[in-house]
Design a protein around this motif. Structure first.
Motif, mmCIF file in Angstrom:
data_model
loop_
_atom_site.group_PDB
_atom_site.id
_atom_site.type_symbol
_atom_site.label_atom_id
_atom_site.label_comp_id
_atom_site.label_asym_id
_atom_site.label_seq_id
_atom_site.Cartn_x
_atom_site.Cartn_y
_atom_site.Cartn_z
ATOM 1 N N UNK A 5 -29.330 -53.912 49.922
ATOM 2 C CA UNK A 5 -28.282 -53.350 49.066
ATOM 3 C C UNK A 5 -27.272 -52.584 49.904
ATOM 4 N N UNK A 6 -25.990 -52.657 49.567
ATOM 5 C CA UNK A 6 -25.004 -51.891 50.326
ATOM 6 C C UNK A 6 -25.229 -50.393 50.159
ATOM 7 N N UNK A 7 -24.936 -49.648 51.207
ATOM 8 C CA UNK A 7 -25.110 -48.201 51.172
ATOM 9 C C UNK A 7 -23.985 -47.568 50.345
ATOM 10 N N UNK A 8 -24.376 -46.745 49.375
ATOM 11 C CA UNK A 8 -23.414 -46.065 48.514
ATOM 12 C C UNK A 8 -23.296 -44.578 48.827
ATOM 13 N N UNK A 9 -24.311 -44.033 49.514
ATOM 14 C CA UNK A 9 -24.279 -42.608 49.828
ATOM 15 C C UNK A 9 -25.019 -42.358 51.135
ATOM 16 N N UNK A 10 -24.477 -41.453 51.939
ATOM 17 C CA UNK A 10 -25.102 -41.046 53.197
ATOM 18 C C UNK A 10 -25.466 -39.572 53.108
ATOM 19 N N UNK A 11 -26.722 -39.258 53.406
ATOM 20 C CA UNK A 11 -27.209 -37.881 53.415
ATOM 21 C C UNK A 11 -27.554 -37.514 54.853
ATOM 22 N N UNK A 12 -26.778 -36.621 55.434
ATOM 23 C CA UNK A 12 -27.009 -36.182 56.806
ATOM 24 C C UNK A 12 -27.886 -34.936 56.781
ATOM 25 N N UNK A 13 -28.949 -34.937 57.554
ATOM 26 C CA UNK A 13 -29.884 -33.812 57.602
ATOM 27 C C UNK A 13 -29.845 -33.186 58.989
ATOM 28 N N UNK A 14 -29.617 -31.865 59.018
ATOM 29 C CA UNK A 14 -29.468 -31.147 60.287
ATOM 30 C C UNK A 14 -30.384 -29.925 60.296
ATOM 31 N N UNK A 41 -14.779 -46.701 54.289
ATOM 32 C CA UNK A 41 -15.598 -47.159 53.157
ATOM 33 C C UNK A 41 -15.468 -46.168 52.011
ATOM 34 N N UNK A 42 -14.371 -46.230 51.261
ATOM 35 C CA UNK A 42 -14.164 -45.258 50.181
ATOM 36 C C UNK A 42 -15.271 -45.259 49.132
ATOM 37 N N UNK A 43 -16.002 -46.360 49.027
ATOM 38 C CA UNK A 43 -17.095 -46.440 48.050
ATOM 39 C C UNK A 43 -18.306 -45.615 48.456
ATOM 40 N N UNK A 44 -18.338 -45.190 49.712
ATOM 41 C CA UNK A 44 -19.533 -44.558 50.271
ATOM 42 C C UNK A 44 -19.310 -43.056 50.437
ATOM 43 N N UNK A 45 -20.020 -42.253 49.644
ATOM 44 C CA UNK A 45 -19.920 -40.797 49.737
ATOM 45 C C UNK A 45 -20.832 -40.293 50.845
ATOM 46 N N UNK A 46 -20.502 -39.124 51.403
ATOM 47 C CA UNK A 46 -21.310 -38.548 52.475
ATOM 48 C C UNK A 46 -21.421 -37.048 52.290
ATOM 49 N N UNK A 47 -22.560 -36.515 52.681
ATOM 50 C CA UNK A 47 -22.778 -35.079 52.628
ATOM 51 C C UNK A 47 -23.754 -34.648 53.693
ATOM 52 N N UNK A 71 -16.868 -28.863 50.691
ATOM 53 C CA UNK A 71 -17.863 -29.060 49.643
ATOM 54 C C UNK A 71 -18.905 -30.110 49.995
ATOM 55 N N UNK A 72 -18.660 -30.882 51.028
ATOM 56 C CA UNK A 72 -19.633 -31.908 51.418
ATOM 57 C C UNK A 72 -20.798 -31.316 52.202
#
Length: 235
Positions: A5-14, A41-47, A71-72
């Motif tokens: 499935x295409x990636x729709x959201x990226x969660x970065x953990x630090x 990739x405007x469809x893909x949110x990141x935080x 806010x991200x």
């Protein structure tokens, strides 16, 4: 690789433990990487979730200021004193439960690390091409370790596609694959290696990429015995 499935959201953990000297630069680089991803990739949110693990320095203030400006960026405070537990807590908080985990990408780095601007864009491209996990490369900051030790590091590390290295400071994994193997173990070191071993044993598609290269702290006073700093010290 067959499709996923295409990636729709990226969660970065630090995870961060007393990293006020380097955390600001880490977050600056992550903001740039999120901007590049969202433009391509405007469809893909990141935080980003910064996991403050028992910090007693100014890391909390730096993370809070970054979150107030963007806010991200979110902040989670824990007191595990263990990088594996901190990574796991950050991943759990970032994932929540509303998304299809097959469409969520967990990107992991460290608070003392600077990733390239294309970091997330390249990870998502590899994930959309069928990868369940992506392993990047790192090198210690040459200003920290000095030229002889830096040259010794370079001589021992392949930085091209197909490399054999595993670094929690430069690693990404599809959330569905991550959850299937139980996520990060609460280990003080090598939680990244353990995760990748589980992914491979479970049949996940793991890609080692030389395009994803990050610079990390070259300090020699390690936070955990047997960790990255001890390795550098013994070069």
């Amino acid at each position: 690789m067959t499709s996923r499935p295409p990636i729709a959201r990226v969660a970065v953990v630090v995870p961060a433990r007393n990293e006020d000297r380097l955390l600001g630069a880490c977050l600056d680089h992550l903001r740039a990487a999120m901007d590049v991803l969202e433009r391509s990739s405007p469809r893909c949110a990141a935080g980003v979730t910064v996991v403050l693990d028992g910090c007693t320095d100014g890391s909390a203030a730096i993370a809070a200021a970054a979150a107030a400006r963007n806010a991200r960026i979110g902040v989670l405070a824990v007191d595990h004193g263990c990088v594996g537990a901190a990574r796991a807590a950050g991943a759990a908080a970032a994932l929540g439960g509303a998304d299809d985990p097959g469409t969520v990408w967990i990107a992991c780095t460290d608070a003392d690390t600077r990733v390239p601007a294309h970091w997330l864009r390249t990870m998502v491209a590899l994930a959309d091409a069928g990868a369940d996990a992506v392993l990047g490369t790192v090198e210690p900051d040459a200003d920290d370790v000095g030229a002889p030790r830096h040259a010794s590091w370079r001589a021992r590390h392949v930085l091209a596609d197909g490399h054999g290295h595993v670094h929690g400071a430069n690693l990404g994994v599809r959330a569905s694959a991550y959850l299937a193997v139980g996520g990060f173990a609460p280990l003080p070191v090598h939680e990244d290696v353990r995760l990748v071993e589980g992914l491979r044993a479970g049949g996940a598609r793991v890609v080692s990429s030389g395009r994803l290269h990050a610079v990390t702290s070259g300090r020699l006073d390690g936070r955990a015995p047997g960790g990255f700093s001890d390795y550098l010290l013994n070069l």
